[in-house]
Structures are given as C-alpha cells and as structure tokens.
Design a protein around this motif. Structure first.
Motif: not given
Length: 124
Positions: A13-17, A67, A84-87, A90
């Motif tokens: 999910q967005a915000g994940g790593s 990130r 980190n902090n994937l969107n 990416d």
C-alpha cells in the motif's frame, strides 16, 4: 548463471516499504559499481540509484532521493534497494545491473549484465 537475480518485489500500500535484493555471482561483479533501474508499463526504463564498487558512494534519481537507499554486502554478493514511503508512481519492474563503463550514472548504456527484474506494485 552470470546475470544477477532480483527478488523482494510485491504488492504494498502507499506509504509502505519494500526491500529489493540483487544477488550476483561475485566474480565478475566485484570491483564494479551496481545500479537499479525501473520500468513502468508503457514507459522507458529509468535510472533509480547507483552504488560504487566499495559502497562508499551512492547516487539517486531525484524522484526517489530521501525515500530509497541503495547498499551492498560484498560478503553476500548482494545489492539492496530499501524503498520507503512508496507511492503508486513507484509501480514498475525493478532491475539491477552492473555498471561496466565510467560515465553518467543514469545512462542505461553504461550498464551490462541485467537481471530479469522484480515487480513492485503500490496501491493507492
């Protein structure tokens, strides 16, 4: 096998790593910089990050700076990409490769021995 092997991709999910790994044979990769690239559907393969042969120098695309972190463990013949902090932007197939030629880090032509890639999908 000469080509490196990427792993660690998946759905997040967005915000994940996620942490990607690039395992190589060691012999022909030692002493060379390594890089990560990515390719989204319908787009050209783009540079993500690069690490020097001894891990002492790193360079990132502006889109991932702050990130993503590239690192390498020479004892394990592995290069990593901590994301980190994937969107959703990416989302792509991520590839690692050996930087064979001294030149622009972001130039695909400077790299050889590409892996098959690992899929990263980031949901909103």
């Amino acid at each position: 096998q000469v080509q490196p092997v990427e792993s660690g991709g998946g759905l997040v999910q967005a915000g994940g790593s996620l942490r990607l790994s690039c395992a190589h044979s060691g012999r022909i990769f030692s002493g060379y910089a390594m890089g990560w690239f990515r390719q989204a559907p319908g787009k050209q393969r783009e540079f993500v990050a690069r690490i020097s042969w001894n891990g002492g120098y790193t360079y990132y695309a502006d889109s991932v700076k702050g990130r993503f972190t590239i690192s390498r463990d020479s004892a394990k013949n592995t290069v990593y990409l901590q994301m980190n902090n994937l969107n959703p932007e990416d989302t792509a197939v991520y590839f690692c490769a050996r930087k064979a030629i001294s030149g622009a880090d972001s130039d695909r032509g400077q790299y050889d021995y590409w892996g098959q890639g690992t899929q990263v999908t980031v949901s909103a």
